[in-house]
Design a protein around this motif. Sequence first.
Motif, PDB file in Angstrom:
ATOM      1  N   THR A 153      40.393  56.972  33.091  1.00 41.31           N
ATOM      2  CA  THR A 153      41.005  57.379  34.351  1.00 41.31           C
ATOM      3  C   THR A 153      41.159  56.218  35.328  1.00 41.31           C
ATOM      4  N   GLY A 154      40.581  55.085  35.018  1.00 43.89           N
ATOM      5  CA  GLY A 154      40.719  53.893  35.859  1.00 43.89           C
ATOM      6  C   GLY A 154      41.401  52.770  35.108  1.00 43.89           C
ATOM      7  N   THR A 155      40.883  51.558  35.262  1.00 44.05           N
ATOM      8  CA  THR A 155      41.496  50.350  34.716  1.00 44.05           C
ATOM      9  C   THR A 155      40.652  49.778  33.591  1.00 44.05           C
ATOM     10  N   VAL A 156      41.326  49.256  32.567  1.00 46.76           N
ATOM     11  CA  VAL A 156      40.658  48.511  31.503  1.00 46.76           C
ATOM     12  C   VAL A 156      40.868  47.029  31.792  1.00 46.76           C
ATOM     13  N   ARG A 157      39.754  46.300  31.988  1.00 43.02           N
ATOM     14  CA  ARG A 157      39.828  44.871  32.322  1.00 43.02           C
ATOM     15  C   ARG A 157      39.216  44.060  31.187  1.00 43.02           C
ATOM     16  N   ILE A 174      45.534  55.634  29.558  1.00 38.56           N
ATOM     17  CA  ILE A 174      44.905  54.795  30.577  1.00 38.56           C
ATOM     18  C   ILE A 174      45.688  54.962  31.872  1.00 38.56           C
ATOM     19  N   ASP A 175      45.027  55.451  32.901  1.00 35.27           N
ATOM     20  CA  ASP A 175      45.712  55.743  34.159  1.00 35.27           C
ATOM     21  C   ASP A 175      45.852  54.522  35.058  1.00 35.27           C
ATOM     22  N   GLY A 176      44.937  53.573  34.946  1.00 34.27           N
ATOM     23  CA  GLY A 176      44.926  52.443  35.872  1.00 34.27           C
ATOM     24  C   GLY A 176      45.432  51.146  35.304  1.00 34.27           C
ATOM     25  N   GLY A 177      46.008  51.152  34.125  1.00 32.62           N
ATOM     26  CA  GLY A 177      46.569  49.941  33.550  1.00 32.62           C
ATOM     27  C   GLY A 177      45.550  49.146  32.750  1.00 32.62           C
ATOM     28  N   VAL A 178      46.077  48.149  32.012  1.00 32.02           N
ATOM     29  CA  VAL A 178      45.251  47.227  31.229  1.00 32.02           C
ATOM     30  C   VAL A 178      45.504  45.835  31.765  1.00 32.02           C
ATOM     31  N   HIS A 179      44.477  45.178  32.257  1.00 35.16           N
ATOM     32  CA  HIS A 179      44.607  43.853  32.847  1.00 35.16           C
ATOM     33  C   HIS A 179      43.834  42.846  32.009  1.00 35.16           C
TER      34      HIS A 179
END
Length: 494
Positions: A153-157, A174-179
């Motif tokens: 529900t957030g970001t994968v860093r 993935i709701d928060g993007g992959v950075h």
Amino acid sequence: MVVQNGLRLRLTQAERRLWRAFHSGTLVQLGDNPIGVGRTPGQNAPADGATWGPERTVRAQVIVALLLGAREPGVGAVPAVRLRGARITGRLELRGGTVEYELALSGCYLDEAPDFSGSVTRTMRFTDCRLPGFNGGGMRVSGHLSLSGAHVTGTVRLPRASFESGLWMGGTKIDGGVHTGALTVDAGFYLENAEISSGLRLVGARLTGGLFMDGATLRNPGGDAFTGDSMVVEDVMKCGKGFTALGCVRLRGARLTSLSITGALRSPDTPYALHASHMEAREVYLKYTEPVEGVVTLAHSRIGTMRDDPESWPEQLRLNGLVYETLRGGSIERRVGWVARDPYGFLPQPYEQLAAWYLRDGNDLLARRTLLAKQRARRRTFNPLGRLWGRLLDVTVGYGYRPWLAGVWFALLLAVGTVTFGLVPPRAIKPDESPGFDSFAYTFDLLLPFPAFGQRDLFDPAGWTQGLAYGLIIAGWILATALIAGATRVLRPS
């Protein structure tokens, strides 16, 4: 009772089961087959994990203690933490730690985002789990990381992270993007059927086993759905059946062995739908399943073999500086239209590159047709006088690429003059000294800048035929000038 980080932990029944199973790597299942795939809230899915009771709750501290060696491994067995259907409370934090054992979580609900930044681990699995994010910056995995089927529900860093055996996100939401930044994956990066909002960022990544995104949906309207600037893919980057990008796909400066995009690109709110300038690729296959919404640029890229369907390209296409060794697909008419779609107007290089390819392929005729199309497109950039002269060159000699047109005009005018002056012959200037009149030779002399038979100087047309004679003289000069100008244009080095 165990001690972790100086704290004495009294284990619950679920935690004791996990503790006992660790030494042999046995799977511990809590609840009734809580697999996330295909389940909906209210059916024992990980999305309901916040409501699970103590019988299905395991503290992150217990898992961390096991992974960091709080219990001696069993003899003749491979220790591992394998847990299914648990609610994991607290933060699963192994920042900077070294983990000698595998972690496999499936169908679990994590209250907090795991933090593996700077860690050195074995294979890590979070399949079909629900978690609020994932932080793996700088982690080194001597195996693979799997988030397949998970809902983040957030970001994968994952900046500067490294994975020896792959990165798996098949079916992941993935709701928060992959950075990431400077990500290294020594095997494949799998994103089939994934759904990623807020963009997938792989700037400077090095993927030696390929990037696979068939069926994936990347969303970031008004921004970059995929950012792969300066990325290196030593295998195929495949965006196949069902792939959809809602936002710009950026591959500026990327180096790829093979690029295949057969999905949908929709980015009407950004400057580009596909930004692949300064890219290098041995092979590129582009055939969009639906009309592209937005501008596509391949400007200043270098491609070995390019396979595409010109009909599937958008109306605005930047190809200036693109160099390719082999081109497959599309007729000459489609290709000429393909290089003429630059939103900045006429640019000569795309035409010259296409003509150069036809020449290398042994199609001199198609090369000449392409260069003729270039001159016609250039004509639209001239002032009215330049456009008039260009049209004259086009009609008379095809800008030098159709010199036979001059012969056709010459023959037509010669026939008109021969017939006309045969019926209405001019008068002799010196009747006693003039030879017999020949309408063919007389017309021929009028059409040539310099008379060959001497008839033009011995006879003088009268009446309306005088205007015809002057017209033939002017037409002859125009044909000669156009032929010379066209030949000069053709022979001039590019």
